[in-house]
Motif scaffolding. Sequence first.
Motif, short mmCIF file in Angstrom:
data_model
loop_
_atom_site.label_atom_id
_atom_site.label_comp_id
_atom_site.label_asym_id
_atom_site.label_seq_id
_atom_site.Cartn_x
_atom_site.Cartn_y
_atom_site.Cartn_z
N PHE A 184 -27.10 27.15 -20.16
CA PHE A 184 -25.91 26.95 -21.15
C PHE A 184 -24.94 28.22 -21.19
CE2 PHE A 184 -23.32 26.97 -25.03
CZ PHE A 184 -22.62 25.62 -24.80
N VAL A 185 -25.70 29.29 -21.58
CA VAL A 185 -25.19 30.55 -21.88
C VAL A 185 -24.35 30.99 -20.52
CG1 VAL A 185 -25.56 33.10 -22.38
CG2 VAL A 185 -26.50 30.92 -23.72
N LYS A 186 -25.10 30.96 -19.57
CA LYS A 186 -24.64 31.37 -18.04
C LYS A 186 -23.22 30.67 -17.66
CE LYS A 186 -25.77 31.43 -13.10
NZ LYS A 186 -25.51 30.04 -12.56
N ALA A 187 -23.37 29.39 -17.89
CA ALA A 187 -22.26 28.26 -17.62
C ALA A 187 -21.01 29.14 -18.49
CB ALA A 187 -22.38 26.93 -17.82
N GLU A 188 -21.29 29.19 -19.90
CA GLU A 188 -20.38 29.74 -20.61
C GLU A 188 -19.75 30.99 -20.31
OE1 GLU A 188 -18.41 27.76 -22.91
OE2 GLU A 188 -19.84 26.16 -22.07
N MET A 189 -20.61 31.81 -19.93
CA MET A 189 -19.89 33.07 -19.38
C MET A 189 -19.22 33.16 -18.07
SD MET A 189 -23.01 36.11 -20.44
CE MET A 189 -24.41 35.15 -19.78
N GLU A 190 -19.73 32.25 -17.21
CA GLU A 190 -19.18 32.27 -15.95
C GLU A 190 -17.42 31.70 -16.14
OE1 GLU A 190 -21.77 29.45 -13.79
OE2 GLU A 190 -22.53 31.28 -12.81
N LYS A 191 -17.37 31.00 -17.09
CA LYS A 191 -16.08 30.37 -17.54
C LYS A 191 -15.00 31.48 -17.93
CE LYS A 191 -17.35 26.11 -19.31
NZ LYS A 191 -17.62 25.34 -21.00
N LEU A 192 -15.68 32.55 -18.54
CA LEU A 192 -14.88 33.83 -18.97
C LEU A 192 -14.22 34.74 -17.58
CD1 LEU A 192 -17.08 35.18 -21.71
CD2 LEU A 192 -15.06 33.71 -21.99
#
Length: 96
Positions: free
Chosen positions: A18-26
Amino acid sequence: MALVIIAHVFANDGHESFVKAEMEKLIPITLGEEGCLSYELHTDNSDANHFVFVESWTSRELWQKHMGAPHLANYLAVTEGKIADFKLYELTKLAA
């Protein structure tokens, strides 16, 4: 001289995807920001919960503007309780 930011993000167990996916959005949003020269996300090969952002900015002022941007505030809100630790280093590039 460019400002270099090294940000270590440690996700709580079970939240790394989840954290990885949210960081990739940035990434695409941040790359479009004024003053952003590079914005790279890395993962630790021996610890799936450990992520590292390596960023380069034309100035500290523009990086600070990024730190107050809505997309970063949203990331902080949605990952609240999912991050075990966060360490940030501000560096000045001396040589290539």
